[in-house]
Design a protein around this motif. Structure first.
Motif, PDB file in Angstrom:
ATOM      1  N   ASN A   1       0.824  -1.211   0.000  1.00  9.69           N
ATOM      2  CA  ASN A   1       0.000   0.000   0.000  1.00  9.69           C
ATOM      3  C   ASN A   1       0.860   1.264   0.000  1.00  9.69           C
ATOM      4  N   CYS A   2       1.778   1.314  -0.972  1.00  8.10           N
ATOM      5  CA  CYS A   2       2.675   2.459  -1.101  1.00  8.10           C
ATOM      6  C   CYS A   2       3.012   2.648  -2.581  1.00  8.10           C
ATOM      7  N   ALA A   3       3.783   3.671  -2.903  1.00  9.23           N
ATOM      8  CA  ALA A   3       4.090   3.975  -4.304  1.00  9.23           C
ATOM      9  C   ALA A   3       4.760   2.806  -5.020  1.00  9.23           C
ATOM     10  N   VAL A   4       5.730   2.163  -4.371  1.00 10.89           N
ATOM     11  CA  VAL A   4       6.420   1.017  -4.967  1.00 10.89           C
ATOM     12  C   VAL A   4       6.370  -0.139  -3.971  1.00 10.89           C
ATOM     13  N   PRO A   5       5.304  -0.947  -4.035  1.00 10.70           N
ATOM     14  CA  PRO A   5       5.245  -2.084  -3.123  1.00 10.70           C
ATOM     15  C   PRO A   5       6.330  -3.091  -3.477  1.00 10.70           C
ATOM     16  N   GLY A   6       6.907  -3.697  -2.434  1.00  9.33           N
ATOM     17  CA  GLY A   6       7.928  -4.697  -2.686  1.00  9.33           C
ATOM     18  C   GLY A   6       8.704  -5.051  -1.434  1.00  9.33           C
ATOM     19  N   VAL A   7       9.692  -5.923  -1.610  1.00 12.52           N
ATOM     20  CA  VAL A   7      10.524  -6.385  -0.504  1.00 12.52           C
ATOM     21  C   VAL A   7      11.532  -5.282  -0.183  1.00 12.52           C
ATOM     22  N   ALA A   8      11.481  -4.786   1.057  1.00 14.21           N
ATOM     23  CA  ALA A   8      12.312  -3.661   1.474  1.00 14.21           C
ATOM     24  C   ALA A   8      13.459  -4.076   2.386  1.00 14.21           C
ATOM     25  N   GLY A   9      13.370  -5.278   2.962  1.00 14.21           N
ATOM     26  CA  GLY A   9      14.413  -5.695   3.883  1.00 14.21           C
ATOM     27  C   GLY A   9      14.246  -7.126   4.319  1.00 14.21           C
TER      28      GLY A   9
ATOM     29  N   VAL B   1      14.365  -1.429  -3.005  1.00 19.08           N
ATOM     30  CA  VAL B   1      13.177  -2.279  -2.902  1.00 19.08           C
ATOM     31  C   VAL B   1      13.092  -3.189  -4.126  1.00 19.08           C
ATOM     32  N   ILE B   2      12.829  -4.462  -3.885  1.00 21.23           N
ATOM     33  CA  ILE B   2      12.564  -5.400  -4.987  1.00 21.23           C
ATOM     34  C   ILE B   2      11.067  -5.305  -5.246  1.00 21.23           C
ATOM     35  N   ALA B   3      10.719  -4.606  -6.311  1.00 22.16           N
ATOM     36  CA  ALA B   3       9.342  -4.224  -6.580  1.00 22.16           C
ATOM     37  C   ALA B   3       8.445  -5.408  -6.917  1.00 22.16           C
ATOM     38  N   LEU B   4       7.192  -5.278  -6.556  1.00 19.89           N
ATOM     39  CA  LEU B   4       6.187  -6.285  -6.884  1.00 19.89           C
ATOM     40  C   LEU B   4       6.153  -6.541  -8.388  1.00 19.89           C
ATOM     41  N   ASP B   5       6.272  -5.509  -9.199  1.00 16.44           N
ATOM     42  CA  ASP B   5       6.271  -5.700 -10.655  1.00 16.44           C
ATOM     43  C   ASP B   5       7.413  -6.604 -11.099  1.00 16.44           C
ATOM     44  N   THR B   6       8.569  -6.476 -10.469  1.00 17.44           N
ATOM     45  CA  THR B   6       9.716  -7.334 -10.770  1.00 17.44           C
ATOM     46  C   THR B   6       9.394  -8.775 -10.415  1.00 17.44           C
TER      47      THR B   6
END
Length: 154
Positions: free
Chosen positions: A54-62, A109-114
């Protein structure tokens, strides 16, 4: 050792918040399947992909790790808490949590789109249409594939 993905909204609790605190109870989960993963599946030392949703670039941050065995979520018994559950009996708590310990931030961040574009992940729960789970299992192979994207972005 098992691997997990745990979602949090960075405006509520981010990887930076976890880094600052070191360790934190993963409270407020009110989905039975996610609760079962924490209560029945997680063990101390299991790896966690800390996912910003729920942010601009959802993804794995850590990365984080499970830091405690499961125990009853105290917020279910606190009437002023937004996660209060008046129907949860103290002698048979409905909601459980684990403590999560900070390991490290990812450089990017490893983005959800990736993740969606990577066929190597196979039938990955996170990328399934309609999935809304905040806690989900990750296979060892999926863990390696996801973290391989960190090297790609360096």
């Amino acid at each position: 050792m098992h691997h997990w993905l745990m979602k949090s909204e960075p405006g509520t609790f981010s990887i930076d918040d976890l880094a600052r605190k070191g360790s934190e109870p993963w409270d407020g989960v009110r989905n039975y399947q996610a609760r079962n993963f924490m209560r029945d599946g997680m063990r101390v030392g299991d790896g966690v992909l800390f996912y910003h949703s729920n942010c601009a670039v959802p993804g794995v941050a850590g990365l984080a790790e499970v830091a405690s065995a499961a125990y009853p979520d105290p917020s279910q018994f606190q009437p002023r808490n937004p996660h209060y559950d008046p129907d949860s009996p103290r002698d048979a708590p409905r909601w459980w949590l684990v403590d999560v310990r900070f390991v490290r931030r990812l450089d990017q961040v490893i983005a959800l789109d990736t993740l969606k574009a990577d066929a190597r992940l196979g039938d990955f729960t996170l990328t399934r249409r309609g999935n809304r789970l905040s806690v989900l299992p990750v296979s060892a192979a999926q863990w390696r594939v996801i973290l391989s994207h960190e090297k790609d972005s360096a």
